[in-house]
Design an enzyme around this catalytic site. Sequence first.
Site, PDB file in Angstrom:
ATOM      1  CB  ALA A   1      35.477  38.205  53.156  1.00  0.00           C
TER       2      ALA A   1
ATOM      3  CB  CYS B   1      48.433  37.293  45.762  1.00  0.00           C
ATOM      4  SG  CYS B   1      47.006  38.350  45.950  1.00  0.00           S
TER       5      CYS B   1
ATOM      6  NE  ARG C   1      41.820  27.107  41.198  1.00  0.00           N
ATOM      7  CZ  ARG C   1      42.285  28.167  40.544  1.00  0.00           C
ATOM      8  NH1 ARG C   1      42.251  29.355  41.107  1.00  0.00           N
ATOM      9  NH2 ARG C   1      42.769  28.061  39.320  1.00  0.00           N
TER      10      ARG C   1
ATOM     11  CG  ASP D   1      43.239  33.136  47.081  1.00  0.00           C
ATOM     12  OD1 ASP D   1      44.276  33.779  47.311  1.00  0.00           O
ATOM     13  OD2 ASP D   1      42.910  32.767  45.936  1.00  0.00           O
TER      14      ASP D   1
ATOM     15  CG  ASP E   1      34.313  36.809  45.357  1.00  0.00           C
ATOM     16  OD1 ASP E   1      35.457  36.295  45.360  1.00  0.00           O
ATOM     17  OD2 ASP E   1      34.079  37.943  44.871  1.00  0.00           O
ATOM     18  CB  SER E   2      32.527  41.374  47.861  1.00  0.00           C
ATOM     19  OG  SER E   2      33.749  41.577  47.186  1.00  0.00           O
TER      20      SER E   2
ATOM     21  CG  PHE F   1      38.710  36.499  49.827  1.00  0.00           C
ATOM     22  CD1 PHE F   1      38.311  37.818  49.660  1.00  0.00           C
ATOM     23  CD2 PHE F   1      39.104  36.075  51.101  1.00  0.00           C
ATOM     24  CE1 PHE F   1      38.324  38.710  50.739  1.00  0.00           C
ATOM     25  CE2 PHE F   1      39.120  36.958  52.174  1.00  0.00           C
ATOM     26  CZ  PHE F   1      38.738  38.281  51.997  1.00  0.00           C
TER      27      PHE F   1
HETATM   28  N1  SAH Z   1      40.421  32.055  45.269  1.00  0.00           N
HETATM   29  C1  SAH Z   1      40.175  32.536  43.923  1.00  0.00           C
HETATM   30  C2  SAH Z   1      40.859  33.843  43.619  1.00  0.00           C
HETATM   31  C3  SAH Z   1      40.515  34.938  44.589  1.00  0.00           C
HETATM   32  S1  SAH Z   1      40.919  36.514  44.043  1.00  0.00           S
HETATM   33  C4  SAH Z   1      40.608  31.454  42.925  1.00  0.00           C
HETATM   34  O1  SAH Z   1      41.319  30.528  43.318  1.00  0.00           O
HETATM   35  O2  SAH Z   1      40.239  31.548  41.761  1.00  0.00           O
HETATM   36  C5  SAH Z   1      40.207  37.477  45.289  1.00  0.00           C
HETATM   37  C6  SAH Z   1      38.685  37.500  45.278  1.00  0.00           C
HETATM   38  O3  SAH Z   1      38.282  38.268  46.416  1.00  0.00           O
HETATM   39  C7  SAH Z   1      38.032  38.148  44.081  1.00  0.00           C
HETATM   40  O4  SAH Z   1      37.127  37.240  43.496  1.00  0.00           O
HETATM   41  C8  SAH Z   1      37.289  39.370  44.637  1.00  0.00           C
HETATM   42  O5  SAH Z   1      36.017  39.574  44.020  1.00  0.00           O
HETATM   43  C9  SAH Z   1      37.100  38.984  46.077  1.00  0.00           C
HETATM   44  N2  SAH Z   1      37.009  40.078  47.055  1.00  0.00           N
HETATM   45  C10 SAH Z   1      37.740  41.208  47.113  1.00  0.00           C
HETATM   46  N3  SAH Z   1      37.441  41.916  48.229  1.00  0.00           N
HETATM   47  C11 SAH Z   1      36.503  41.198  48.895  1.00  0.00           C
HETATM   48  C12 SAH Z   1      35.804  41.383  50.123  1.00  0.00           C
HETATM   49  N4  SAH Z   1      36.029  42.445  50.890  1.00  0.00           N
HETATM   50  N5  SAH Z   1      34.935  40.438  50.513  1.00  0.00           N
HETATM   51  C13 SAH Z   1      34.691  39.344  49.745  1.00  0.00           C
HETATM   52  N6  SAH Z   1      35.342  39.120  48.569  1.00  0.00           N
HETATM   53  C14 SAH Z   1      36.221  40.030  48.143  1.00  0.00           C
END
Ligand code: SAH
Length: 394
Positions: A278, A338, A210, A298, A248-249, A226
């Site tokens: 997303a 991940c 980040r 991410d 984010d969802s 995300f």
């Molecule tokens: N980038 C973040 C961590 C991301 S974890 C950081 O650095 O802190 C993955 C994220 O994706 C979560 O917050 C989850 O709510 C979101 N997520 C999961 N499926 C999703 C989708 N289909 N569309 C949008 N967001 C989603």
Amino acid sequence: MPNSKIFLNKNQHKRILAGHLWIFSNEINPEKSDLKDFQPGQPVHVHAHGGTFLGHGYVNPASLISVRILGYQANETLEDLLEKRLASALALRRDIYSKPFYRLMFSESDLLPGLIIDRFDQVLSIQLNTAGMDRQRDTIVRAVSNLLPVDGVVFKNDTRSRVLEGLKPEISTTGSVPETGTVREGDLELTFSLAGGQKTGWYYDQSPNRTLFAGMCAGKKVLDVFSYVGALAAGAARQGASHVVVVDSSRQAMDLVHQNMAINRIPQGSWQGICSDAFEVLDSMARDSERFHAISLDPPAFIKRKKDFQSGLAAYQKLNSMAMELLHPGGIFMSCSCSQHLKLSQLVDIIRKAALKKKRHLRILRFCHQGPDHPIHPAMDETNYLKGVIFRVD
Ligand code: SAH
């Protein structure tokens, strides 16, 4: 006296001798040591088929990973080791981090399989992911409290690993645990939900990535897909991004993005949050010909088990291709995964193929990994799960 010796099948000791810590159920000799005779979490000594002592650990007959090795001295127990291993984990973090915000214990890599501890100064978020560790709940709290000041602990015991171990999911607290936690990352202050957040509440693993990406965002229109609670987005805005769009969802995560932007004094007009899927958002942005100078992707792990590989791969392909479409020439693209089952070279390949199709030229600027508070066990590729690539896309 319950049986406490596990014997392996012929030739199944090599991986253990190489330093790997897991023994699978089909590697155990049922005539010499029937798993039915063991209790979940029971301490055991592990022997090769011929009888050689290989190490001690704990067993769970309910789990495919039936034994996890803890050490190689026949006379030591997990109780003896806990505080020593925690102290060693703490020493490593204190050497690297100037502030008390990090993953304090990373399971197998820090030689306490099944135990995760994230530290938010004097508040800890703990996951007991195996029956062997679940038994040690009180000893763990005591041991860690001997090493550092602890106000409160939240047990985020709602993981998939616990289900695989036949353990009940539960979230509970001891001591004084506020509803929201606080993390300091660089010059940012960030808030999140402790008991109600995702995973331990925080994604420490992405912290260095980040910061690296945010440093490339000055003067740019940035898209953080995300985002969770907006740590990367707030960092990018702080580093002078001209505009940041956050996707984010999770409604809870997006509410916290708003709080985090406010805490870090990011002007309201300089960012926008979109709480939605997303894939749909990227699709609609492409239709509207929206363009960005820097994009971070991410996603959650799309390949949780080996058998999800093809469907997960397709999801990564689709997402990366959609994101690339939205980049101005010369744009910066950080793409992460991940999923332990997706290798770094496979992630690069996904993006290389998307670029070929779109006739875009790629230059790799950086490979990204989990931070050093998530060390990698050299004999266990399973502990090397987070990878990312930063490209310049022309
Ligand atoms: N980038 C973040 C961590 C991301 S974890 C950081 O650095 O802190 C993955 C994220 O994706 C979560 O917050 C989850 O709510 C979101 N997520 C999961 N499926 C999703 C989708 N289909 N569309 C949008 N967001 C989603």
